[in-house]
Structure formats: C-alpha cells, structure tokens
Scaffold this motif. Structure first.
Motif, mmCIF file in Angstrom:
data_model
loop_
_atom_site.group_PDB
_atom_site.id
_atom_site.type_symbol
_atom_site.label_atom_id
_atom_site.label_comp_id
_atom_site.label_asym_id
_atom_site.label_seq_id
_atom_site.Cartn_x
_atom_site.Cartn_y
_atom_site.Cartn_z
ATOM 1 N N GLU A 1 27.229 30.953 90.301
ATOM 2 C CA GLU A 1 26.804 32.197 89.652
ATOM 3 C C GLU A 1 26.991 33.325 90.668
ATOM 4 O OE1 GLU A 1 26.064 32.284 86.401
ATOM 5 O OE2 GLU A 1 26.249 30.112 86.249
ATOM 6 N N GLU A 2 25.915 34.119 90.964
ATOM 7 C CA GLU A 2 26.070 35.204 91.941
ATOM 8 C C GLU A 2 25.667 34.771 93.351
ATOM 9 O OE1 GLU A 2 21.950 37.784 92.041
ATOM 10 O OE2 GLU A 2 23.716 38.707 91.184
ATOM 11 N N THR B 1 24.157 37.049 96.389
ATOM 12 C CA THR B 1 22.981 36.692 97.176
ATOM 13 C C THR B 1 23.326 35.431 97.953
ATOM 14 O OG1 THR B 1 21.998 35.255 95.498
ATOM 15 C CG2 THR B 1 21.407 37.592 95.406
ATOM 16 N N LEU B 2 22.580 35.185 99.009
ATOM 17 C CA LEU B 2 22.747 33.955 99.773
ATOM 18 C C LEU B 2 21.475 33.708 100.577
ATOM 19 C CD1 LEU B 2 23.314 34.559 103.098
ATOM 20 C CD2 LEU B 2 25.371 35.534 102.106
ATOM 21 N N ALA C 1 31.738 20.920 89.790
ATOM 22 C CA ALA C 1 30.859 21.760 88.968
ATOM 23 C C ALA C 1 30.598 23.160 89.519
ATOM 24 C CB ALA C 1 29.523 21.046 88.761
ATOM 25 N N ARG C 2 31.061 23.469 90.720
ATOM 26 C CA ARG C 2 30.852 24.785 91.316
ATOM 27 C C ARG C 2 32.213 25.405 91.610
ATOM 28 N NH1 ARG C 2 26.470 22.998 90.176
ATOM 29 N NH2 ARG C 2 24.644 22.752 91.474
ATOM 30 N N ARG D 1 32.894 38.158 92.651
ATOM 31 C CA ARG D 1 31.580 38.579 92.148
ATOM 32 C C ARG D 1 31.368 40.061 92.466
ATOM 33 N NH1 ARG D 1 32.604 34.117 90.862
ATOM 34 N NH2 ARG D 1 31.220 32.331 90.612
ATOM 35 N N PRO D 2 32.128 40.937 91.798
ATOM 36 C CA PRO D 2 32.064 42.362 92.126
ATOM 37 C C PRO D 2 30.714 43.016 91.825
ATOM 38 C CG PRO D 2 33.382 42.027 90.146
ATOM 39 C CD PRO D 2 33.081 40.661 90.715
#
Length: 152
Positions: A75-76, A109-110, A53-54, A104-105
C-alpha cells in the motif's frame, strides 16, 4: 565508481536471494536487535508472502547478476529496503527511494528502529520526517522504533 545495477520487479525465483540480502543487511546494520524468526522462516516468508503478495523490487548487479538489494511496497508503506552490506553507499538506496516515490506519488510511510541512526539520516535526506516514536511494544522485535512519513 558506479556499478551497473538494474532495478526490476521480483519474480518467484528471486525470493531466496532477496531474503538472503535481507538477512545479511539486518545482521550488519542491526547487530543489537533480536530477530524473532530463524533464517529459514525469513526465507519462507519472502517465498510465500513477500514476493507473491507485495510489490517487491530487487536490485540486480550486472556481471554475475546477483541480487544486491530489495525494496517492498505494501500500500503506502515502504515496508522493506535492504541492501547487501558490500553494496551500500553506491546510490542503490537513493534509486529505490526515487522509485518508491514514483510508485506512490501521494506519499509514503515507513518504520525503522530507533537504534538505526544511519537509516534515520538516509530517510531524512530524502524528505521523510519522523512522525511517531514507540517503545517497541507493537513490533515483533520489541525494539523501540520510529515511523517516518513522506508527503509530496
């Protein structure tokens, strides 16, 4: 010395090996952080959620072909980036971050734990900046953490 490593999208058969990289890396890098889930729970999560799923990528070594790294984009969010401890310092993490930025141009975030100073240095070297620190009440480990952001 540069070892031949291929970055590729994970497939279902990679889930256990990717989870095992995560487990070895977590133990080596974060010995003081209490894990809320058993090894089997982590493996099931990779099998049932992460890989199917990722957007999951693995670093596969040439030769024996073993999985030596895993990166997950949600996502981002760069939600996972773990390397087998024996494979750290060989540029694989740099390649994963470059790939994440390419995928992810618009930005990334992390989250990383406050105790993980090597990760802070690594992400800051790649242009991420600390945007928020917490007391850990919002994560399963109850460990103080830091949110990093990269914007092009």
């Amino acid at each position: 010395m540069t070892d031949e490593v291929v970055l590729r999208r994970a497939v279902a058969d990679d889930a256990r090996a990717a989870a095992d990289v995560w487990l070895r890396s977590f133990r080596a890098a974060l010995p003081t952080v209490v894990r809320p889930h058993s090894d089997d729970d982590v493996r099931a999560y990779f099998r049932d959620v992460v890989v199917p799923a990722r957007e999951t990528w693995v670093a596969q070594a040439a030769g024996d072909g073993g999985i030596v790294g895993v990166m997950v984009l949600d996502e981002e969010e760069l939600s996972q980036l773990y390397l087998d401890p024996e494979w750290r310092g060989r540029g694989i993490g740099d390649r994963f971050v470059a790939l994440a930025k390419e995928r992810r141009p618009g930005g990334l975030t992390l989250w990383t734990f406050q105790v993980n100073q090597p990760a802070h240095r690594f992400y800051e070297r790649h242009g991420f900046t600390a945007a928020e620190s917490t007391d850990g009440s919002g994560n399963e480990e109850r460990e103080p953490d830091v949110r990093y952001v990269w914007r092009p």
